[in-house]
Design a protein around this motif. Structure first.
Motif, PDB file in Angstrom:
ATOM      1  N   GLN A 132     -18.226  -4.270 -11.009  1.00 32.24           N
ATOM      2  CA  GLN A 132     -18.755  -2.936 -10.730  1.00 32.24           C
ATOM      3  C   GLN A 132     -20.273  -2.849 -10.868  1.00 32.24           C
ATOM      4  OE1 GLN A 132     -16.873  -3.726 -13.374  1.00 32.24           O
ATOM      5  NE2 GLN A 132     -17.249  -2.442 -15.158  1.00 32.24           N
ATOM      6  N   TRP A 133     -20.931  -3.887 -11.470  1.00 28.46           N
ATOM      7  CA  TRP A 133     -22.390  -3.827 -11.598  1.00 28.46           C
ATOM      8  C   TRP A 133     -23.017  -3.982 -10.223  1.00 28.46           C
ATOM      9  CZ3 TRP A 133     -26.933  -6.368 -10.594  1.00 28.46           C
ATOM     10  CH2 TRP A 133     -28.057  -5.956 -11.327  1.00 28.46           C
ATOM     11  N   ALA A 134     -23.823  -3.005  -9.814  1.00 29.61           N
ATOM     12  CA  ALA A 134     -24.410  -3.009  -8.474  1.00 29.61           C
ATOM     13  C   ALA A 134     -25.917  -3.206  -8.494  1.00 29.61           C
ATOM     14  CB  ALA A 134     -24.079  -1.704  -7.745  1.00 29.61           C
ATOM     15  N   GLU A 135     -26.606  -2.631  -9.483  1.00 30.95           N
ATOM     16  CA  GLU A 135     -28.056  -2.711  -9.519  1.00 30.95           C
ATOM     17  C   GLU A 135     -28.558  -2.216 -10.865  1.00 30.95           C
ATOM     18  OE1 GLU A 135     -29.844  -0.095  -6.683  1.00 30.95           O
ATOM     19  OE2 GLU A 135     -28.739   1.659  -7.376  1.00 30.95           O
ATOM     20  N   SER A 136     -29.863  -2.368 -11.066  1.00 25.84           N
ATOM     21  CA  SER A 136     -30.514  -1.763 -12.223  1.00 25.84           C
ATOM     22  C   SER A 136     -31.579  -0.802 -11.732  1.00 25.84           C
ATOM     23  CB  SER A 136     -31.136  -2.830 -13.133  1.00 25.84           C
ATOM     24  OG  SER A 136     -32.267  -3.408 -12.515  1.00 25.84           O
ATOM     25  N   VAL A 137     -31.865   0.185 -12.561  1.00 25.72           N
ATOM     26  CA  VAL A 137     -32.872   1.204 -12.245  1.00 25.72           C
ATOM     27  C   VAL A 137     -33.868   1.212 -13.404  1.00 25.72           C
ATOM     28  CG1 VAL A 137     -33.295   3.588 -11.588  1.00 25.72           C
ATOM     29  CG2 VAL A 137     -31.075   2.525 -11.090  1.00 25.72           C
ATOM     30  N   LEU A 138     -35.139   0.920 -13.096  1.00 27.91           N
ATOM     31  CA  LEU A 138     -36.150   0.768 -14.139  1.00 27.91           C
ATOM     32  C   LEU A 138     -36.875   2.077 -14.404  1.00 27.91           C
ATOM     33  CD1 LEU A 138     -37.594  -1.249 -16.031  1.00 27.91           C
ATOM     34  CD2 LEU A 138     -39.279  -1.591 -14.204  1.00 27.91           C
ATOM     35  N   TYR A 139     -36.985   2.401 -15.702  1.00 32.66           N
ATOM     36  CA  TYR A 139     -37.723   3.582 -16.139  1.00 32.66           C
ATOM     37  C   TYR A 139     -38.808   3.149 -17.124  1.00 32.66           C
ATOM     38  CZ  TYR A 139     -33.932   6.324 -14.111  1.00 32.66           C
ATOM     39  OH  TYR A 139     -33.026   6.886 -13.240  1.00 32.66           O
ATOM     40  N   LYS A 140     -39.911   3.889 -17.133  1.00 31.01           N
ATOM     41  CA  LYS A 140     -41.062   3.554 -17.973  1.00 31.01           C
ATOM     42  C   LYS A 140     -41.530   4.791 -18.729  1.00 31.01           C
ATOM     43  CE  LYS A 140     -45.006   3.079 -15.898  1.00 31.01           C
ATOM     44  NZ  LYS A 140     -46.104   2.535 -15.055  1.00 31.01           N
ATOM     45  N   SER A 141     -42.050   4.545 -19.958  1.00 33.56           N
ATOM     46  CA  SER A 141     -42.571   5.649 -20.758  1.00 33.56           C
ATOM     47  C   SER A 141     -43.720   5.148 -21.614  1.00 33.56           C
ATOM     48  CB  SER A 141     -41.473   6.234 -21.654  1.00 33.56           C
ATOM     49  OG  SER A 141     -42.001   7.234 -22.507  1.00 33.56           O
ATOM     50  N   TYR A 142     -44.535   6.085 -22.089  1.00 32.61           N
ATOM     51  CA  TYR A 142     -45.591   5.775 -23.051  1.00 32.61           C
ATOM     52  C   TYR A 142     -45.146   6.115 -24.476  1.00 32.61           C
ATOM     53  CZ  TYR A 142     -48.373   5.485 -18.821  1.00 32.61           C
ATOM     54  OH  TYR A 142     -48.846   5.143 -17.574  1.00 32.61           O
ATOM     55  N   GLU A 143     -43.888   6.544 -24.594  1.00 30.83           N
ATOM     56  CA  GLU A 143     -43.286   6.822 -25.887  1.00 30.83           C
ATOM     57  C   GLU A 143     -41.979   6.051 -25.971  1.00 30.83           C
ATOM     58  OE1 GLU A 143     -43.199  11.046 -26.968  1.00 30.83           O
ATOM     59  OE2 GLU A 143     -44.186  11.416 -25.035  1.00 30.83           O
ATOM     60  N   SER A 144     -41.618   5.608 -27.163  1.00 32.88           N
ATOM     61  CA  SER A 144     -40.430   4.775 -27.297  1.00 32.88           C
ATOM     62  C   SER A 144     -39.129   5.541 -27.111  1.00 32.88           C
ATOM     63  CB  SER A 144     -40.419   4.094 -28.668  1.00 32.88           C
ATOM     64  OG  SER A 144     -40.396   5.065 -29.699  1.00 32.88           O
ATOM     65  N   GLY A 145     -39.145   6.846 -27.407  1.00 32.63           N
ATOM     66  CA  GLY A 145     -37.882   7.571 -27.423  1.00 32.63           C
ATOM     67  C   GLY A 145     -37.706   8.634 -26.371  1.00 32.63           C
ATOM     68  N   ALA A 146     -38.711   8.889 -25.530  1.00 33.01           N
ATOM     69  CA  ALA A 146     -38.579  10.016 -24.602  1.00 33.01           C
ATOM     70  C   ALA A 146     -39.530   9.859 -23.420  1.00 33.01           C
ATOM     71  CB  ALA A 146     -38.863  11.323 -25.336  1.00 33.01           C
ATOM     72  N   ASN A 147     -39.396  10.832 -22.489  1.00 32.99           N
ATOM     73  CA  ASN A 147     -40.305  10.957 -21.332  1.00 32.99           C
ATOM     74  C   ASN A 147     -40.319   9.700 -20.458  1.00 32.99           C
ATOM     75  OD1 ASN A 147     -41.152  13.576 -22.169  1.00 32.99           O
ATOM     76  ND2 ASN A 147     -42.567  12.623 -23.622  1.00 32.99           N
ATOM     77  N   TYR A 148     -39.135   9.209 -20.103  1.00 35.50           N
ATOM     78  CA  TYR A 148     -39.038   8.050 -19.217  1.00 35.50           C
ATOM     79  C   TYR A 148     -39.051   8.502 -17.761  1.00 35.50           C
ATOM     80  CZ  TYR A 148     -38.166   4.789 -22.980  1.00 35.50           C
ATOM     81  OH  TYR A 148     -38.319   3.993 -24.091  1.00 35.50           O
ATOM     82  N   ASN A 149     -39.852   7.808 -16.948  1.00 35.33           N
ATOM     83  CA  ASN A 149     -39.984   8.129 -15.533  1.00 35.33           C
ATOM     84  C   ASN A 149     -39.533   6.951 -14.678  1.00 35.33           C
ATOM     85  OD1 ASN A 149     -41.273  10.782 -15.775  1.00 35.33           O
ATOM     86  ND2 ASN A 149     -42.978   9.617 -16.668  1.00 35.33           N
ATOM     87  N   PHE A 150     -38.972   7.267 -13.513  1.00 36.13           N
ATOM     88  CA  PHE A 150     -38.471   6.254 -12.585  1.00 36.13           C
ATOM     89  C   PHE A 150     -39.606   5.361 -12.085  1.00 36.13           C
ATOM     90  CE2 PHE A 150     -37.906   5.056  -8.107  1.00 36.13           C
ATOM     91  CZ  PHE A 150     -36.762   4.283  -8.186  1.00 36.13           C
TER      92      PHE A 150
END
Length: 392
Positions: free
Chosen positions: A93-111
């Motif tokens: 069932q694994w199809a892909e990964s989606v990468l997110y980035k943030s300048y904080e370790s616990g929040a505010n992740y963007n595509f």
């Protein structure tokens, strides 16, 4: 289909008519063949009469493993980049990964990006030498195959061919390329005829400080290779590669473990000079030399970070200094590695510590010499080990 009955022949069977011919005498000639279908028997194997289940392509996808975030070394990029590598889970069932980035370790992740690719990763399972040929044995996280180079010449002349990265227990990155890859068993491979060409002068058929369980990654199988913004230099970035299944359902980001990257701007930082020689004599494996009293002439080799692992030899057909080259900085320390005795700046690849300078500095021995390269904004790191000089 007709039924033919003949009391004389004791024939009573169904037949299939294949042709009818009207003769000149107005009689009919009929051709038919006996309808005797074969009986096919079915032999059951096992007791389960149900059809096999279809793959569950829509189940929740598991997390990727062995996630590593690294800045791309200066030899392999002209602009600041980072890479994300990982091993995908072994599930349909694994199809892909989606990468997110943030300048904080616990929040505010963007595509950032998404991909169906994964890396060829693993761990070091052994290092050694057989009949004088050094090798590294790696155990992969998958059943992927590794391919060797066609020859040593092709390895030397093809940039980035079979380029691998290792992350040691101490966090240091080691890069190498291999000529031969031999399958040992299962997912274990033996890499031999090894070329280390990024930390200094190219070294062939040798082993550096690698140990069992150091992380391995083949660097031509990077799922993510992204540019760094100028505003991200000297910051710590956090990444989460969330898995997704074939219906596009992603993992909840809160359940994905973040990996961090302290960005330094490697593509802008000059490379450390290498091959320091004292009075035209290179240091041995201990980086230590004994010299007689008198002037001490220090020479070195610079490296051009704009190209793939090339060194600046005294030849006209090789790369020159960095286009942003400014100068070299030479530093002389007492043997305690703490007390700086003298520093100098030069634009040539040589500097002389004269007898007069030594007298002014107190004729100290032993001494340690360091050389760094500078541009307008950055200065290179020191070599791993300074050259220690004892004056007799």
């Amino acid at each position: 289909v007709v039924k033919i009955v003949s009391a004389n022949l004791a024939y009573d069977h169904l037949c299939v008519v294949s042709s009818l011919i009207l003769n000149d005498d107005y009689t009919l000639t009929m051709e038919a063949f006996e309808d005797n279908p074969e009986s096919y028997a079915v032999n059951a194997i096992g007791t389960d009469s149900e059809p096999p289940p279809s793959p569950n392509l829509y189940g929740a996808a598991s997390s990727v493993t062995r996630v590593v975030a690294r800045e791309v070394p200066a030899q392999y990029t002209a602009v600041n980049k980072y890479s994300i590598s990982y091993a995908q889970p072994d599930e349909t069932q694994w199809a892909e990964s989606v990468l997110y980035k943030s300048y904080e370790s616990g929040a505010n992740y963007n595509f950032v990006n998404r991909t169906t690719l994964s890396s060829i990763t693993g761990v070091v399972s052994g290092v050694g030498s057989t009949n004088g040929v050094a090798y590294i044995q790696v155990t992969l996280d998958s059943s992927d195959s590794l391919e060797g180079a066609t020859s040593l010449d092709s390895l030397l002349t093809t940039p980035r061919l079979n380029l691998c990265g290792f992350i040691t227990a101490g966090g240091k990155d080691i890069y190498m390329r291999y000529e031969d890859a031999t399958l040992i068993s299962g997912t274990s491979w033996k890499l031999s005829n090894i070329l280390f060409d990024i930390g200094g002068f190219p070294q062939y058929n040798t082993i550096v400080n690698l140990a069992v369980n150091d992380v391995f990654c083949l660097l031509d199988s990077l799922p993510y290779l992204e540019n760094l913004g100028t505003e991200e230099i000297n910051k710590t970035l956090y990444f989460k590669p969330a898995s997704a299944n074939f219906s596009g359902q992603e993992q909840v980001l809160g359940e994905v473990t973040a990996v961090s990257l302290a960005v330094t701007g490697l593509a802008q930082i000059p490379l450390t000079p290498v091959d320091i020689a004292i009075n035209n004599i290179g240091a041995d494996g201990t980086n230590a030399l004994v010299v007689g009293a008198g002037d001490i002439a220090i020479t070195w080799v610079s490296r051009n970070r704009q190209f793939a692992g090339m060194n600046d030899y005294a030849r006209t057909d090789t790369s020159k200094d960095d286009i942003e080259f400014e100068s070299f900085e030479v530093e002389v320390y007492q043997n305690d590695d703490v007390t700086l005795i003298r520093s100098a700046t030069t634009t040539t690849k040589t500097w002389t510590y004269t007898s007069a300078m030594q007298a002014t500095d107190g004729n100290l021995t032993p001494l340690k010499f360091y050389v760094r390269q500078k541009n307008a904004a950055y200065i290179s790191a020191y070599a791993d080990t300074a050259v220690t000089i004892t004056i007799m």
